[in-house]
Design an enzyme around this catalytic site. Structure first.
Site, PDB file in Angstrom:
ATOM      1  N   ASP A   1       0.809  -1.220   0.000  1.00 34.24           N
ATOM      2  CA  ASP A   1       0.000   0.000   0.000  1.00 34.24           C
ATOM      3  C   ASP A   1       0.845   1.273   0.000  1.00 34.24           C
ATOM      4  OD1 ASP A   1      -2.531   1.113  -0.178  1.00 34.24           O
ATOM      5  OD2 ASP A   1      -2.655   1.503   1.972  1.00 34.24           O
TER       6      ASP A   1
ATOM      7  N   LYS B   1       2.415   1.749  -5.383  1.00 32.26           N
ATOM      8  CA  LYS B   1       3.157   1.332  -6.583  1.00 32.26           C
ATOM      9  C   LYS B   1       2.268   1.320  -7.819  1.00 32.26           C
ATOM     10  CE  LYS B   1       4.314  -2.353  -4.303  1.00 32.26           C
ATOM     11  NZ  LYS B   1       3.889  -1.867  -2.972  1.00 32.26           N
ATOM     12  N   SER B   2       1.109   0.697  -7.720  1.00 33.91           N
ATOM     13  CA  SER B   2       0.218   0.615  -8.877  1.00 33.91           C
ATOM     14  C   SER B   2      -0.292   2.000  -9.284  1.00 33.91           C
ATOM     15  CB  SER B   2      -0.959  -0.318  -8.574  1.00 33.91           C
ATOM     16  OG  SER B   2      -0.518  -1.628  -8.327  1.00 33.91           O
TER      17      SER B   2
ATOM     18  N   PRO C   1       4.240  -6.922  -6.141  1.00 33.27           N
ATOM     19  CA  PRO C   1       3.441  -6.834  -4.917  1.00 33.27           C
ATOM     20  C   PRO C   1       4.281  -6.472  -3.700  1.00 33.27           C
ATOM     21  CG  PRO C   1       3.779  -9.124  -5.517  1.00 33.27           C
ATOM     22  CD  PRO C   1       4.322  -8.305  -6.642  1.00 33.27           C
TER      23      PRO C   1
ATOM     24  N   ASN D   1       6.498   8.605  -1.398  1.00 37.48           N
ATOM     25  CA  ASN D   1       5.143   8.830  -1.916  1.00 37.48           C
ATOM     26  C   ASN D   1       4.198   9.311  -0.812  1.00 37.48           C
ATOM     27  OD1 ASN D   1       3.120   8.830  -3.873  1.00 37.48           O
ATOM     28  ND2 ASN D   1       2.547   6.706  -3.455  1.00 37.48           N
TER      29      ASN D   1
ATOM     30  N   SER E   1      13.146 -41.631  10.588  1.00 43.29           N
ATOM     31  CA  SER E   1      13.397 -40.936   9.314  1.00 43.29           C
ATOM     32  C   SER E   1      12.093 -40.388   8.731  1.00 43.29           C
ATOM     33  CB  SER E   1      14.099 -41.853   8.322  1.00 43.29           C
ATOM     34  OG  SER E   1      13.486 -43.119   8.225  1.00 43.29           O
TER      35      SER E   1
END
Length: 638
Positions: A37, A40-41, A115, A168, A545
């Site tokens: 948030d 970027k987009s 993302p 930003n 194992s």
């Protein structure tokens, strides 16, 4: 999946003219990254909108989608130009990597919107792997976060040398210069950990366009370039890969008919011309390039990123996974190296666990031999660690099943980058960047022995093998294995029994019961069992194992047919009811942690050679079934 958009004739003409007009411009690949948030987009949407490359119908669709999905009131939500998945639009986040093209008068751009959520770190690494520059967004209200540092670290490890700090949402802090300065100072305090060649900080508001493509009237104190000005003018090392020595990983052998034999692939570095002498990096076999073949005809020269087929003047041992290189500039060839690692799986990385490594066009078995450290994201300092968890970044030594050719990642990305793949799920679990090769001591060589495994087993009149008994604690493994050894001993066979409890009194006394220690426990036992097999013995190994991958490691150490997996299949309820050592009771009470079947998983065999069902017969009868199997398959005489 949405239907592809259909352009009108006028739009198609516009696209063609734009492409032709951009033909001579340089190309910059960059990504936007940072915490969730941070905008970027929205920033990429702003770049697309301001570049005037949107059609009227796209703008109309954006206005409609903004009313439906938008998060900015009556304004157009520019993030929707990039967030194409329905889930992204509904949640207002980026999940996948979105690539967009745009251009200005000076330069063309391909931008990857990655993302910010920590669970999608692998997608961010994908976007960074081909980028020249990173735009690292930071929310002015939040400052630098752990995910900011993680993305900066990944960008640096993946070879990005230019970063823009895009501070930003500066409008939400009233365009305060002191906020901007404090964030830049905090980043610069960590700069020594990253090694970026250039760092430019720009205060922006992606929503309103401040300092994106136009200077902001709200920030007269900022006198630097706008973001688009910097992207247009940043100087990159052009054609760096082409100046490196030739690296041509063979993707496949092209044999359309008996008259043609070519080697197809994409040049990772360097140039090649007909007549050049090349060698196979792995073996040193030499030949000369005869032709450079493409669909459109032969070339006089090919360089980095060109996809071609090479023909040679003579036949040599060359196949998929090999690399053609110049004779005077060969890469390292080794089965050990040190590398940075970005862990991308929910299951932790465990040293000693076998994985598949895909590097270039080659796939080999590999394991981490030593985790040197992991990076603490809040301080960026290396910390001692035994494992890596999801999204951790570390530095480790690797051992491979066979030697491979490679370069340091900083020299050639393609031949220095790899991924690790889980052998059973086929999922990618990590991305790695090779730092340097590891050298064994030069005075250590394998000693040739006169008496070999065949001679030793022949003298004993038996076929050597590992009988690997696996199952839950209390399943009856040791009881059955002990009975089998007694029967073999009475028949004159030569054996040795390795028991899980016994080896922890000596060979593995330093190991605990964490997943990492369990893996190392089985690795040591498997190596020991291999020596017993070489001695011609039938070795019985009785171990819980719990992990398939470690049992596969033991199987891979010996020749095909020498490993017999015996699954003592006892339900948890039955094993817990027996509880001969009181371990299940203590585990239920929380006095024992990492106990298989309670708080640590057991991965049952999927195709064991023998499955012994507890309760179906006595231990004596189950032991006889093992003896019958050995006799029927030629391990011992009938």
């Amino acid at each position: 999946m949405a239907e592809p958009a259909i352009l009108s004739p006028s739009q198609e003409a516009s696209v063609r003219s734009l492409a032709l007009g951009d033909a001579d411009k340089s190309l910059l690949r960059f990504l936007t990254c940072g915490s969730v948030d941070d905008g970027k987009s929205t920033l990429i949407g702003r770049l697309l909108f301001d570049s005037k490359r949107l059609f009227e119908d796209q703008i109309a669709t954006l206005e409609k989608d903004s009313r439906k999905f938008g998060t900015v009131g009556d304004d157009m939500d520019l993030a929707l130009l990039v967030d194409g998945l329905e889930a992204e639009r509904e949640q207002g986040i980026t999940i996948d990597v979105a690539y967009r093209f745009f251009a200005t008068e000076k330069r063309k751009f391909i931008v990857a919107d990655t993302p910010g959520h920590e669970q999608y770190t692998r997608n961010m690494a994908t976007g960074a792997s081909t980028a020249d520059l990173a735009v690292l967004l930071i929310d002015a209200r939040k400052g630098i976060l752990s995910q900011t540092r993680r993305h900066a670290t990944i960008a640096s490890l993946l070879g990005i040398r230019h970063v823009v700090l895009a501070i930003n949402k500066i409008d939400l802090v009233n365009y305060d210069r002191s906020v901007f300065d404090s964030i830049v100072a905090a980043f610069d305090a960590d700069a020594g950990h990253y090694g970026f060649a250039t760092r430019v900080a720009i205060p922006i508001s992606a929503r309103y366009g401040d300092n994106v493509s136009r200077h902001s009237e709200h920030m007269p104190w900022y006198r630097g370039p706008t973001l688009i000005e910097h992207l247009e003018n940043v100087e990159l090392s052009s054609g760096a890969a082409a100046t490196r020595p030739l690296r041509f990983p063979v993707q496949w052998v092209n044999r359309p008919d008996l008259t043609f034999r070519g080697y197809a692939g994409t040049l990772a570095a360097g140039t090649v011309r007909p007549g050049d002498e090349v060698v196979v990096a792995r073996s040193g076999q030499a030949a000369r390039v005869e032709r450079i073949v493409t669909h459109d005809g032969d070339l006089a020269e090919a360089s980095a990123e060109d996809a071609v087929t090479l023909t040679l003047d003579r036949e040599i041992d060359l196949s998929r996974g090999d690399i053609l290189v110049p004779s005077g500039a060969r890469p390292d060839v080794s089965d050990q190296f040190a590398a940075h690692l970005i862990w991308m799986a929910e299951e932790p990385m465990l040293p000693g666990r076998p994985y598949l490594m895909k590097i270039g066009t080659r796939t080999v078995g590999a394991a981490v031999t030593e985790l040197k450290h992991r990076v603490e994201m809040d301080t960026l300092k290396p910390l001692a660690a035994k494992t890596l968890s999801l999204n951790d970044i570390g530095f480790a030594n690797f051992s491979l099943a066979e030697p491979i050719a490679f370069d340091p990642y900083d020299d050639v990305r393609t031949t220095g980058a790899f991924i690790l793949v889980d052998r059973f799920t086929n999922q990618t679990v990590a991305a790695g960047m090779i730092r340097f090769g590891l050298r064994r001591a030069t005075n250590i060589h394998r000693q040739a022995l006169t008496i070999d495994k065949a001679a030793r087993s022949g003298a004993k009149a038996q076929k050597p093998a590992i009988l690997w008994f696996t199952g839950l604690s209390g399943a009856g493994k040791s009881t059955i294995a002990n009975l089998v050894e007694q029967k073999l001993h009475l028949a004159g066979r030569h054996t040795y029994l390795l028991d899980g409890d016994n080896v922890r009194h000596g060979l593995n006394r330093d190991l605990g019961f964490t997943d990492a220690d369990r893996v190392e426990n089985i690795r040591r036992v498997a190596e020991t069992a291999k020596l017993f097999v070489d001695a011609g013995l039938i070795v019985l190994a009785s171990f819980i194992s719990p992990f398939r991958s470690e049992r596969q490691l033991a199987r891979d150490l010996v020749e095909p047919g020498e490993f017999v997996e015996i699954f003592v299949d006892t339900p948890l309820s039955v094993a817990e009811a027996r509880d001969p050592k009181g371990l299940y009771r203590k585990a239920r009470e929380g006095k024992i942690v990492n106990f298989t079947g309670i708080d640590s998983p057991y991965e049952a065999p999927e195709s064991a050679e023998l499955r012994l069902e507890a309760g179906s017969a006595s231990a004596e009868d189950l032991a006889d079934r093992v003896i019958d199997y050995l006799a029927s398959n030629g391990f011992i005489p009938r």
